[in-house]
Design a protein around this motif. Structure first.
Motif, PDB file in Angstrom:
ATOM      1  N   LEU A 130       0.841  -1.207   0.000  1.00 54.04           N
ATOM      2  CA  LEU A 130       0.000   0.000   0.000  1.00 54.04           C
ATOM      3  C   LEU A 130       0.870   1.249   0.000  1.00 54.04           C
ATOM      4  CD1 LEU A 130      -2.615   1.617   0.321  1.00 54.04           C
ATOM      5  CD2 LEU A 130      -2.480   1.190   2.800  1.00 54.04           C
ATOM      6  N   ALA A 131       1.932   1.249   0.789  1.00 60.07           N
ATOM      7  CA  ALA A 131       2.823   2.405   0.840  1.00 60.07           C
ATOM      8  C   ALA A 131       3.455   2.669  -0.520  1.00 60.07           C
ATOM      9  CB  ALA A 131       3.914   2.169   1.891  1.00 60.07           C
ATOM     10  N   LEU A 132       3.916   1.608  -1.180  1.00 58.21           N
ATOM     11  CA  LEU A 132       4.549   1.744  -2.485  1.00 58.21           C
ATOM     12  C   LEU A 132       3.572   2.317  -3.509  1.00 58.21           C
ATOM     13  CD1 LEU A 132       7.446   0.884  -3.513  1.00 58.21           C
ATOM     14  CD2 LEU A 132       6.299  -1.050  -4.594  1.00 58.21           C
ATOM     15  N   LEU A 178       4.786   4.754   6.264  1.00 51.98           N
ATOM     16  CA  LEU A 178       4.195   3.411   6.308  1.00 51.98           C
ATOM     17  C   LEU A 178       5.163   2.376   5.759  1.00 51.98           C
ATOM     18  CD1 LEU A 178       1.679   1.684   6.932  1.00 51.98           C
ATOM     19  CD2 LEU A 178       0.915   2.138   4.578  1.00 51.98           C
ATOM     20  N   LEU A 179       5.882   2.723   4.703  1.00 51.44           N
ATOM     21  CA  LEU A 179       6.855   1.778   4.151  1.00 51.44           C
ATOM     22  C   LEU A 179       7.942   1.471   5.179  1.00 51.44           C
ATOM     23  CD1 LEU A 179       7.882   0.226   1.630  1.00 51.44           C
ATOM     24  CD2 LEU A 179       9.256   2.259   1.107  1.00 51.44           C
ATOM     25  N   THR A 180       8.443   2.509   5.843  1.00 50.69           N
ATOM     26  CA  THR A 180       9.468   2.309   6.859  1.00 50.69           C
ATOM     27  C   THR A 180       8.947   1.464   8.018  1.00 50.69           C
ATOM     28  OG1 THR A 180      10.424   4.453   6.273  1.00 50.69           O
ATOM     29  CG2 THR A 180      11.116   3.508   8.362  1.00 50.69           C
ATOM     30  N   ASP A 181       7.694   1.678   8.397  1.00 47.68           N
ATOM     31  CA  ASP A 181       7.085   0.890   9.468  1.00 47.68           C
ATOM     32  C   ASP A 181       6.961  -0.585   9.108  1.00 47.68           C
ATOM     33  OD1 ASP A 181       6.670   3.218  10.919  1.00 47.68           O
ATOM     34  OD2 ASP A 181       4.560   3.418  10.347  1.00 47.68           O
ATOM     35  N   SER A 182       6.711  -0.868   7.822  1.00 52.57           N
ATOM     36  CA  SER A 182       6.154  -2.164   7.436  1.00 52.57           C
ATOM     37  C   SER A 182       7.164  -3.187   6.962  1.00 52.57           C
ATOM     38  CB  SER A 182       5.101  -1.947   6.334  1.00 52.57           C
ATOM     39  OG  SER A 182       4.098  -1.056   6.775  1.00 52.57           O
ATOM     40  N   VAL A 183       8.438  -2.820   6.856  1.00 56.21           N
ATOM     41  CA  VAL A 183       9.450  -3.803   6.455  1.00 56.21           C
ATOM     42  C   VAL A 183      10.477  -3.931   7.566  1.00 56.21           C
ATOM     43  CG1 VAL A 183       9.121  -3.377   3.984  1.00 56.21           C
ATOM     44  CG2 VAL A 183      10.819  -2.055   5.238  1.00 56.21           C
ATOM     45  N   PRO A 184      11.114  -5.073   7.700  1.00 53.54           N
ATOM     46  CA  PRO A 184      12.137  -5.244   8.747  1.00 53.54           C
ATOM     47  C   PRO A 184      13.288  -4.251   8.567  1.00 53.54           C
ATOM     48  CG  PRO A 184      11.496  -7.359   7.789  1.00 53.54           C
ATOM     49  CD  PRO A 184      10.892  -6.309   6.927  1.00 53.54           C
ATOM     50  N   GLN A 185      13.921  -3.893   9.665  1.00 56.12           N
ATOM     51  CA  GLN A 185      14.975  -2.877   9.625  1.00 56.12           C
ATOM     52  C   GLN A 185      16.073  -3.184   8.603  1.00 56.12           C
ATOM     53  OE1 GLN A 185      18.355  -2.617  10.547  1.00 56.12           O
ATOM     54  NE2 GLN A 185      18.333  -0.418  10.195  1.00 56.12           N
ATOM     55  N   ALA A 222      16.005  -4.576   5.758  1.00 60.26           N
ATOM     56  CA  ALA A 222      15.575  -4.432   4.367  1.00 60.26           C
ATOM     57  C   ALA A 222      15.070  -3.030   4.043  1.00 60.26           C
ATOM     58  CB  ALA A 222      14.475  -5.451   4.059  1.00 60.26           C
ATOM     59  N   ARG A 223      15.065  -2.130   5.009  1.00 62.04           N
ATOM     60  CA  ARG A 223      14.426  -0.826   4.791  1.00 62.04           C
ATOM     61  C   ARG A 223      15.100  -0.006   3.700  1.00 62.04           C
ATOM     62  NH1 ARG A 223      13.212   0.566  11.111  1.00 62.04           N
ATOM     63  NH2 ARG A 223      11.340  -0.739  11.268  1.00 62.04           N
ATOM     64  N   ALA A 224      16.408   0.115   3.730  1.00 64.40           N
ATOM     65  CA  ALA A 224      17.088   0.950   2.740  1.00 64.40           C
ATOM     66  C   ALA A 224      16.825   0.442   1.326  1.00 64.40           C
ATOM     67  CB  ALA A 224      18.586   1.002   3.027  1.00 64.40           C
ATOM     68  N   ALA A 225      16.869  -0.879   1.153  1.00 66.40           N
ATOM     69  CA  ALA A 225      16.606  -1.452  -0.167  1.00 66.40           C
ATOM     70  C   ALA A 225      15.158  -1.219  -0.584  1.00 66.40           C
ATOM     71  CB  ALA A 225      16.917  -2.947  -0.159  1.00 66.40           C
ATOM     72  N   ALA A 226      14.221  -1.404   0.333  1.00 62.61           N
ATOM     73  CA  ALA A 226      12.810  -1.183   0.020  1.00 62.61           C
ATOM     74  C   ALA A 226      12.549   0.282  -0.296  1.00 62.61           C
ATOM     75  CB  ALA A 226      11.937  -1.643   1.184  1.00 62.61           C
ATOM     76  N   GLN A 227      13.230   1.179   0.397  1.00 59.81           N
ATOM     77  CA  GLN A 227      13.052   2.613   0.153  1.00 59.81           C
ATOM     78  C   GLN A 227      13.585   3.007  -1.221  1.00 59.81           C
ATOM     79  OE1 GLN A 227      15.123   3.756   3.666  1.00 59.81           O
ATOM     80  NE2 GLN A 227      13.319   3.653   4.977  1.00 59.81           N
ATOM     81  N   GLY A 228      14.698   2.417  -1.625  1.00 51.63           N
ATOM     82  CA  GLY A 228      15.220   2.659  -2.968  1.00 51.63           C
ATOM     83  C   GLY A 228      14.268   2.146  -4.033  1.00 51.63           C
ATOM     84  N   LEU A 229      13.686   0.978  -3.785  1.00 47.00           N
ATOM     85  CA  LEU A 229      12.696   0.432  -4.712  1.00 47.00           C
ATOM     86  C   LEU A 229      11.485   1.350  -4.812  1.00 47.00           C
ATOM     87  CD1 LEU A 229      11.626  -1.930  -6.454  1.00 47.00           C
ATOM     88  CD2 LEU A 229      10.738  -2.956  -4.346  1.00 47.00           C
ATOM     89  N   SER A 230      11.091   1.941  -3.681  1.00 49.11           N
ATOM     90  CA  SER A 230       9.970   2.870  -3.675  1.00 49.11           C
ATOM     91  C   SER A 230      10.251   4.089  -4.547  1.00 49.11           C
ATOM     92  CB  SER A 230       9.678   3.316  -2.234  1.00 49.11           C
ATOM     93  OG  SER A 230       8.735   4.368  -2.199  1.00 49.11           O
ATOM     94  N   THR A 243      -6.549  -2.849   2.958  1.00 46.21           N
ATOM     95  CA  THR A 243      -5.382  -3.058   3.824  1.00 46.21           C
ATOM     96  C   THR A 243      -5.612  -2.531   5.227  1.00 46.21           C
ATOM     97  OG1 THR A 243      -4.041  -2.735   1.836  1.00 46.21           O
ATOM     98  CG2 THR A 243      -2.871  -2.758   3.910  1.00 46.21           C
ATOM     99  N   ARG A 244      -6.648  -1.731   5.444  1.00 45.15           N
ATOM    100  CA  ARG A 244      -6.861  -1.086   6.737  1.00 45.15           C
ATOM    101  C   ARG A 244      -6.962  -2.128   7.851  1.00 45.15           C
ATOM    102  NH1 ARG A 244     -11.459   3.522   7.917  1.00 45.15           N
ATOM    103  NH2 ARG A 244     -10.740   4.076  10.009  1.00 45.15           N
ATOM    104  N   GLY A 245      -6.247  -1.879   8.906  1.00 41.28           N
ATOM    105  CA  GLY A 245      -6.287  -2.784  10.066  1.00 41.28           C
ATOM    106  C   GLY A 245      -5.213  -3.848  10.042  1.00 41.28           C
ATOM    107  N   ARG A 246      -4.466  -3.950   8.911  1.00 41.42           N
ATOM    108  CA  ARG A 246      -3.372  -4.927   8.885  1.00 41.42           C
ATOM    109  C   ARG A 246      -2.250  -4.464   9.813  1.00 41.42           C
ATOM    110  NH1 ARG A 246      -3.281  -8.477   4.468  1.00 41.42           N
ATOM    111  NH2 ARG A 246      -5.409  -8.795   3.756  1.00 41.42           N
ATOM    112  N   PRO A 247      -1.587  -5.378  10.539  1.00 37.38           N
ATOM    113  CA  PRO A 247      -0.516  -4.979  11.446  1.00 37.38           C
ATOM    114  C   PRO A 247       0.723  -4.539  10.709  1.00 37.38           C
ATOM    115  CG  PRO A 247      -0.664  -7.352  11.347  1.00 37.38           C
ATOM    116  CD  PRO A 247      -1.832  -6.833  10.566  1.00 37.38           C
ATOM    117  N   ALA A 248       1.542  -3.739  11.345  1.00 39.65           N
ATOM    118  CA  ALA A 248       2.819  -3.278  10.780  1.00 39.65           C
ATOM    119  C   ALA A 248       3.938  -3.554  11.749  1.00 39.65           C
ATOM    120  CB  ALA A 248       2.768  -1.782  10.453  1.00 39.65           C
ATOM    121  N   THR A 249       5.147  -3.800  11.229  1.00 42.01           N
ATOM    122  CA  THR A 249       6.303  -3.940  12.098  1.00 42.01           C
ATOM    123  C   THR A 249       6.869  -2.574  12.373  1.00 42.01           C
ATOM    124  OG1 THR A 249       7.791  -4.152  10.222  1.00 42.01           O
ATOM    125  CG2 THR A 249       6.849  -6.185  11.102  1.00 42.01           C
ATOM    126  N   SER A 250       7.645  -2.448  13.432  1.00 42.13           N
ATOM    127  CA  SER A 250       8.287  -1.164  13.738  1.00 42.13           C
ATOM    128  C   SER A 250       9.712  -1.363  14.173  1.00 42.13           C
ATOM    129  CB  SER A 250       7.502  -0.420  14.815  1.00 42.13           C
ATOM    130  OG  SER A 250       7.487  -1.176  16.008  1.00 42.13           O
TER     131      SER A 250
END
Length: 435
Positions: free
Chosen positions: A257-259, A366-373, A375-383, A428-435
């Motif tokens: 959803l964030a992407l 939301l993207l930063t919240d939702s992926v493990p620490q 993998a965040r930089a790689a996911a952010q670059g993909l975003s 997606t509303r109500g789905r849990p997120a990692t932090s």
């Protein structure tokens, strides 16, 4: 040598790879966050100033070098392409070495690209000009990646605010840049350089200052510090690859959803904004009025981002994504039905900027919240790759839609892009997120 990061109580974590500059106590983290945020804000002001100064006359310079209006639009397209293409390798570098090397390299490439633009203008070489504009786009990539650097050490409940503060800093450069383009052009009139290339010479200098600022002051590196604070089991290099980042996004509905949020928000904004000056011109607007409308739009994009950050932290990321959908839909309705009403067009463009701000801030958080620490930089670059690629295609298609149909139809198409985003947000509303 490993660095031990001290936390309250008996628990400590060892950084087994690249060390941060000395031990970091939990009590010292607030001051460290403030210092890193200040450095990022300063670099963002400079970076935004350099980008806005160059972009202000990019189309004019391209038209002069190419000798035709039909090719002039390729200059901003090359910049967007460069921003998108460089997003992934810069993210890979940050994943391996930290934010500081990635940001420094991006600003240096941006400075090199701006220098190439100046040389191309002096030589009347259009292909070389496009190559320089693509390199120039690296500075935009640095500005985008800086928002994620602000989130590296931010507390989960304050991540959106940390991101929004860095986004807000772009306002200063975005407003000042076009206003210094003229004196920048006059400053090179005696050097055998076209005046329209002067802003790029200034931009190269600004980017070099930004690179120096980040290289000297962004210490300890926020990403490496955040990684060292993470549990040992999350420090595997395999968990930080670009492939792992893509897998983390695929595995998380909220990350997807964030992407989609940042991609759709950016595409809708770029598509409508890029053709608004053309539509205003068709309805008799002067150059000054067109500039005023775009300035109002830019104010909507950046000036209110701290408000969006606080709303996202207070009411949740999905709520602000819903707000972004609503604002962008209202913007399309107002702008698409404005006709000769310049006031209505300006109101639509202001809401377009607000909607983009809400989508970018909430989606990035939301993207930063939702992926493990790891993998965040790689996911952010993909975003950022997805966002800029989609916007580049949208900007190119916008001209075709207006040429074949109308500006109103373009706004309708942009509104239709919001439908799947709204549906995905509800699903997606109500789905849990990692932090």
């Amino acid at each position: 040598m490993p660095v031990r990061l001290r936390r309250p109580g008996p628990v400590s974590v060892t950084a087994v790879e690249r060390p941060v500059a000395g031990p970091v106590d939990a009590e010292a983290l607030p001051a460290l966050r403030r210092r890193i945020s200040a450095v990022l804000v300063a670099s963002q002001i400079l970076g935004g100033l350099g980008v806005a100064t160059g972009i202000a006359l990019a189309v004019v310079l391209a038209q002069k070098v190419a000798g035709t209006e039909s090719l002039a639009g390729l200059a901003p397209t090359a910049t967007v392409t460069g921003t998108a293409v460089l997003s992934v390798p810069l993210a890979a570098l940050m994943t391996a070495r930290g934010r500081r090397p990635g940001l420094v390299l991006a600003y240096l490439i941006g400075a090199l690209g701006a220098g190439i633009v100046v040389v191309a203008a002096a030589m009347d070489n259009f292909p070389l000009l496009l190559l320089g504009m693509a390199g120039f786009g690296a500075a935009s990539s640095a500005n985008l990646q800086a928002r994620f650097a602000a989130a590296d050490l931010a507390e989960p409940q304050r991540r959106a605010r940390a991101i929004s503060n860095v986004v807000w800093a772009t306002t200063i450069g975005a407003v000042l840049g076009p206003n210094i383009a003229a004196p920048a052009g006059r400053s090179v009139s005696g050097l055998g350089i076209p005046e329209a290339a002067g802003p790029f010479l200034w931009a190269a200098g600004v980017f070099l200052i930004s690179a120096l600022l980040v290289a000297v002051l962004l210490r300890p590196d926020p990403l490496l510090t955040a990684r060292a604070l993470a549990p040992v089991e999350e420090q595997s290099p395999a968990a930080r690859s670009i492939r792992a980042g893509a897998a983390a996004v695929r595995a998380s509905p909220r990350a997807r959803l964030a992407l989609v949020t940042v991609a759709v928000s950016h595409t809708a904004m770029v598509s409508v904004m890029s053709m608004t000056p053309v539509d205003l011109g068709h309805h008799g607007a002067s150059i000054d009025l067109i500039g005023l409308v775009i300035s109002i739009h830019i104010a909507g994009m950046f000036a209110f981002s701290p408000v969006m950050g606080r709303l996202a932290d207070r009411f949740g990321r999905p709520a602000v994504i819903g707000l972004a959908v609503g604002l962008l839909a209202c913007a399309a309705l107002l702008a698409g039905t404005a006709g000769a009403s310049h006031t209505q067009t300006a109101a639509g463009l202001f809401l377009l900027g607000l909607g983009w701000s809400a989508g970018l801030v909430s989606g990035s958080a939301l993207l930063t919240d939702s992926v493990p620490q790891p993998a965040r930089a790689a996911a952010q670059g993909l975003s950022d790759l997805t966002m800029n690629t989609a916007a580049g295609l949208g900007g190119a298609a916008a001209g075709l839609v207006v040429a074949q149909a109308s500006y109103g139809w373009l706004n309708l198409v942009a509104a239709c892009l919001l439908l799947p985003l709204g549906a995905l947000a509800l699903f997606t509303r109500g789905r849990p997120a990692t932090s």
